[in-house]
Design a protein around this motif. Sequence first.
Motif, PDB file in Angstrom:
ATOM      1  N   LYS A 148      13.085 -22.664   6.164  1.00  0.00           N
ATOM      2  CA  LYS A 148      12.636 -23.593   5.102  1.00  0.00           C
ATOM      3  C   LYS A 148      14.029 -24.052   4.273  1.00  0.00           C
ATOM      4  N   VAL A 149      14.725 -23.264   4.018  1.00  0.00           N
ATOM      5  CA  VAL A 149      16.220 -23.506   3.392  1.00  0.00           C
ATOM      6  C   VAL A 149      16.810 -24.675   4.323  1.00  0.00           C
TER       7      VAL A 149
ATOM      8  N   ARG B 244      15.508 -33.875  -6.322  1.00  0.00           N
ATOM      9  CA  ARG B 244      14.075 -32.963  -6.295  1.00  0.00           C
ATOM     10  C   ARG B 244      14.207 -31.981  -5.040  1.00  0.00           C
ATOM     11  N   VAL B 245      14.689 -32.405  -4.041  1.00  0.00           N
ATOM     12  CA  VAL B 245      14.760 -31.697  -2.700  1.00  0.00           C
ATOM     13  C   VAL B 245      15.833 -30.701  -3.064  1.00  0.00           C
ATOM     14  N   VAL B 246      16.881 -30.719  -3.813  1.00  0.00           N
ATOM     15  CA  VAL B 246      17.809 -29.705  -4.200  1.00  0.00           C
ATOM     16  C   VAL B 246      17.258 -28.690  -4.851  1.00  0.00           C
ATOM     17  N   GLY B 247      16.433 -29.146  -5.723  1.00  0.00           N
ATOM     18  CA  GLY B 247      15.801 -27.862  -6.535  1.00  0.00           C
ATOM     19  C   GLY B 247      14.806 -26.962  -5.862  1.00  0.00           C
TER      20      GLY B 247
ATOM     21  N   ASP C 286      17.057 -24.738  -3.729  1.00  0.00           N
ATOM     22  CA  ASP C 286      17.680 -23.712  -4.716  1.00  0.00           C
ATOM     23  C   ASP C 286      16.522 -22.614  -4.693  1.00  0.00           C
ATOM     24  N   ARG C 287      15.302 -23.086  -5.037  1.00  0.00           N
ATOM     25  CA  ARG C 287      14.189 -22.243  -5.414  1.00  0.00           C
ATOM     26  C   ARG C 287      13.868 -21.498  -3.994  1.00  0.00           C
ATOM     27  N   ALA C 288      13.886 -21.929  -2.802  1.00  0.00           N
ATOM     28  CA  ALA C 288      13.703 -21.363  -1.622  1.00  0.00           C
ATOM     29  C   ALA C 288      14.831 -20.479  -1.252  1.00  0.00           C
TER      30      ALA C 288
ATOM     31  N   LEU D 131      14.268 -17.447  -3.421  1.00  0.00           N
ATOM     32  CA  LEU D 131      13.303 -16.605  -2.940  1.00  0.00           C
ATOM     33  C   LEU D 131      13.637 -15.606  -1.581  1.00  0.00           C
ATOM     34  N   ARG D 132      14.490 -16.502  -0.769  1.00  0.00           N
ATOM     35  CA  ARG D 132      15.257 -15.826   0.407  1.00  0.00           C
ATOM     36  C   ARG D 132      15.957 -14.814   0.014  1.00  0.00           C
ATOM     37  N   GLY D 133      16.860 -14.882  -0.944  1.00  0.00           N
ATOM     38  CA  GLY D 133      17.830 -13.665  -1.383  1.00  0.00           C
ATOM     39  C   GLY D 133      17.142 -12.547  -1.864  1.00  0.00           C
ATOM     40  N   GLU D 134      15.934 -12.839  -2.372  1.00  0.00           N
ATOM     41  CA  GLU D 134      15.238 -11.760  -3.135  1.00  0.00           C
ATOM     42  C   GLU D 134      14.588 -11.152  -1.997  1.00  0.00           C
ATOM     43  N   GLN D 135      14.089 -11.776  -1.024  1.00  0.00           N
ATOM     44  CA  GLN D 135      13.246 -11.157   0.004  1.00  0.00           C
ATOM     45  C   GLN D 135      14.322 -10.255   1.024  1.00  0.00           C
ATOM     46  N   ARG D 136      15.356 -10.785   1.235  1.00  0.00           N
ATOM     47  CA  ARG D 136      16.388 -10.044   1.843  1.00  0.00           C
ATOM     48  C   ARG D 136      17.008  -8.596   1.145  1.00  0.00           C
TER      49      ARG D 136
END
Length: 161
Positions: free
Chosen positions: A60-61, A96-99, A102-104, A107-112
């Motif tokens: 997604k990122v 908007r897409v950068v935001g 960044d959220r994705a 989340l990816r970092g938290e998941q990792r």
Amino acid sequence: MGIFDRMGRVISSNVNALLDKAEDPKKSIDLLLEEMKDQIRSAKKEIVEGVAAEKMLRKKVDELDAEVEKWDRRAELALKADDEKLAREALMQKKRVVGERDRAEALRGEQRSAVLSMKTELERMEMKQQELAAKKNTLATQLKQARGGGGAEGLGAKPGG
């Protein structure tokens, strides 16, 4: 991470109290080992699911990165065509897409991080299970000796001291 909490409780439970209630200490240890193996299998499944979720977030990122570049190119093209209004709109879409990106990424970092933590906990669980498996016969023998009147000697106390 509920599986790790449950496994922690199984591992940290008072094995001696469980064995004291059992008629056959070896059977009780075998049951405990089997439960631990089941918990480890469940934990491995959760880790696989966590890794898959992290990969999906990474994809997604990457998709959002490509979209950011697309809006950037559109803004440049609009400026070259002297269409300031269109360029601003493209830059707003890029923002908007950068935001979203960044959220994705967060989340990816938290998941990792969660997956790495689960892997560490899984390794600890596997070590505990292996330790118990290695000590299984010794624990059963010591408990039988203690019950059979072997007393403290059967539980590892030194004679005469």
